[in-house]
Design an enzyme around this catalytic site. Structure first.
Site, PDB file in Angstrom:
ATOM      1  N   SER B  46       0.833  -1.211   0.000  1.00  0.00           N
ATOM      2  CA  SER B  46       0.000   0.000   0.000  1.00  0.00           C
ATOM      3  C   SER B  46       0.864   1.256   0.000  1.00  0.00           C
ATOM      4  O   SER B  46       1.816   1.354   0.769  1.00  0.00           O
ATOM      5  CB  SER B  46      -0.899   0.033   1.229  1.00  0.00           C
ATOM      6  OG  SER B  46      -1.810  -1.042   1.200  1.00  0.00           O
ATOM      7  N   CYS B 125      -6.639  -1.970   6.680  1.00  0.00           N
ATOM      8  CA  CYS B 125      -5.480  -2.245   7.534  1.00  0.00           C
ATOM      9  C   CYS B 125      -5.893  -1.985   8.986  1.00  0.00           C
ATOM     10  O   CYS B 125      -6.399  -0.911   9.290  1.00  0.00           O
ATOM     11  CB  CYS B 125      -4.303  -1.339   7.155  1.00  0.00           C
ATOM     12  SG  CYS B 125      -2.946  -1.444   8.324  1.00  0.00           S
TER      13      CYS B 125
END
Lengths: 256, 300
Positions: B46, B125
């Site tokens: 990410s 996340c």
């Protein structure tokens, strides 16, 4: 495996910023392998072994400074031994170390001697006061020392000692030290790269081969599990000596 | 051999086994290596708008049946990442950029600036303040972020969902409402581990995300629920390490699957799963399409 708890049995000062810690746990490492050291409440960092039950640490940042504050009797968490260490090959070997990078080579040299292999060493330090393990290397065989400031041995970087040696005499060469020192050696001795094992360093986060922070361009070698010992011919056309990634994954310089 | 090619969530894939986000996705070289090892697509680590070093270590703990991690979204920022995506493309499979931000506009800014074959929105996340599941557990935020990225880009947009919620279907429906091309389920389960010698939480961040075989039944359930309620395709991820695991996930309703933690055993996992899946389809005389969602069609 969760980190295992380990008592630091003894702390020895080797040089102004370098200490050896003797660990209570018997991990049975191979020279060149490393262990993740958890300094509780601070960080977890990789350290290579300087002997079967010792690590030798140079104070370079917050985590190593915190490790330096721990005396004998303190505890740390351990994960390891991890990675691929050095493999002994041949009858006559050369160790080339720079600074604290000499630590795993002293361990390797002692293992080599036990196996009946002839050992010679070329060690580069900044200055006489930074010398570590001189007695250990001299007990192994011929030892050439260089210092950047000329305070002991040959004046100059480790590569300045190469002219004292014929590299064709050695079946295998083992290298560990600051990146630019190693690159200096590897790039000057290209014809020997296929018999040179280099113990290298990258930014490790997971130390399990999954996070990708230590991958080497252009082949994506996962240094934490496929290394840290890598044949030098695989480094010649890699990022090694040219750039390295830091904690963000962004490219930076290979200082030192 | 039966074909493994599939059109999933707007991408044509040579096979449905993808590399999951956060695994060996920091560099173009490692993504390329996954592609060459047989992945049908690769998802990057990410990336956000500012460089981040991530959490202090330990960043992972090996626990029974899986891994607990709290990397903390380390990344060099999207401004310094296009080169890695371009290098990853040399692997010859679609490269999906996983992106994160703290607001719809931050996500959109990144999606406007990066060139990738698709975007996967990290709204899940579980261990980074102000990011990931801190937005992704709210259906209205999932909807606004997804809508903003859809408006800002012209490639498929996947939304990676968190299982750390009472009803993952609500989150999937929110993504669907704003035009997501697919959802990816699941991200890690929020978890922690404590060192019993001293009482210290082991992870530097205290909390982390649990992945690996131990979470697979949770992932299978989430994918099953999503696939039965959503019109858009679902990509299944969570603990897949064998071809049997992949078959189960596809039966639950996954159009494609992602593999992450299983890479601790090396890159060979892609070929192992592909080979096993092919042989299975052949033995059962099934196509991938027929396998997808079979469990849902078996009734209750």
């Amino acid at each position: 495996m969760r980190p295992i708890n380990c008592v630091i049995e003894e702390v020895r000062s080797e040089a102004p910023l370098i200490r050896t810690l003797r660990l209570e746990k018997k991990l049975d490492p191979m020279p060149g392998q490393y262990v993740m050291i958890w300094i509780r409440g601070v960080d977890e960092i990789p350290m290579s072994f300087s002997g079967p039950d010792t690590i030798t640490v140079q104070s370079v940042g917050e985590a190593t400074a915190a490790l330096f504050k721990l005396g004998a009797g303190s505890t740390i968490g351990l994960r390891g031994p991890l990675g691929n260490g050095f493999i002994l090959r041949g009858k006559k070997i050369l160790l080339i170390g720079g600074g604290v990078g000499a630590a795993p080579l002293a361990f390797l040299g002692e293992r080599a001697l036990e196996a009946g292999i002839d050992v010679a060493s070329l060690l580069g330090y900044r200055s006489e006061s930074d010398l570590i393990f001189q007695d250990r290397f001299e007990a192994l065989g011929e030892t050439i020392i260089t210092t950047d400031d000329g305070s002991l041995g040959i004046s100059g970087r480790a590569a300045a000692g190469l002219k004292e040696l014929n590299l064709y005499d050695f079946d295998q060469i083992y290298l560990c030290g600051p990146e630019m020192m190693m690159w200096d050696i590897i790039s000057r001795t290209r014809e020997h790269a296929r018999k040179t094992q280099a113990c290298i360093n990258r930014y490790f986060k997971c130390a399990a081969g999954v996070c990708g922070s230590c991958c080497l361009d252009p082949d994506g070698i996962r240094v934490c599990v496929e290394g840290p010992v890598i044949m030098a011919d695989r480094l010649l056309d890699s990022e090694f000596g040219r750039y390295r990634r830091g904690p963000t994954g962004g490219k930076g310089t290979c200082r030192g | 051999m039966p074909s493994l090619s599939v059109n999933a969530c707007g991408l044509q894939l040579s096979n449905p086994i993808l590399l999951a986000a956060g695994i060996l996705g920091t560099t173009g070289a490692s993504l390329c290596r996954a592609a060459r090892a047989g992945a049908g697509g690769v998802v990057t680590k990410s990336v956000g708008s500012l460089p981040r070093e991530g959490h202090p270590g330990p960043c992972i703990v090996q626990v029974e049946g899986g891994l607990l991690n709290a990397m903390g979204l380390p990344n060099p920022s999207y401004r310094d990442f296009q080169d890695e995506i371009d290098k990853a493309r040399a692997g010859g499979v679609p490269v999906i950029a996983s992106i994160f931000g703290s607001s719809a506009s931050e996500f959109a800014q990144i999606a406007r600036s990066l060139k990738a074959d698709a975007f996967e929105l990290n709204l899940s996340c579980p261990h980074a303040e102000k990011y990931g599941s801190e937005l992704g557990r709210y259906p209205d935020l999932v909807e606004s972020v997804t809508g903003a990225v859809k408006a800002a880009s012209n490639v498929p947009v996947w939304v990676k969902l968190t299982p750390n919620t009472a009803d993952i279907v609500e989150l999937g429906l929110a993504a669907q409402r704003s035009g997501a091309d697919g959802v990816v389920a699941i991200n890690t389960l929020k978890a922690m581990a404590i060192d019993i010698e001293t009482g210290y939480p082991i992870l530097g961040n205290r909390f982390g995300g649990l992945s690996g075989p131990v979470i697979r039944p949770v992932a299978v359930r989430c994918v099953y629920e999503l696939a039965s309620r959503l019109e858009i395709p679902v990509i299944g991820v969570g603990g897949i390490s064998t071809w049997e695991d992949a078959v189960e996930m596809i039966m639950a309703g996954a159009s494609a699957v992602q593999v992450g933690t299983a890479l601790v055993n090396g890159y060979g996992v892609f070929e192992e799963i592909k080979t096993g899946l092919s042989l299975y389809l052949e033995r059962k005389s099934l196509t991938l399409e027929e396998l997808c969602g079979l469990a849902g069609r078996r009734g209750s």
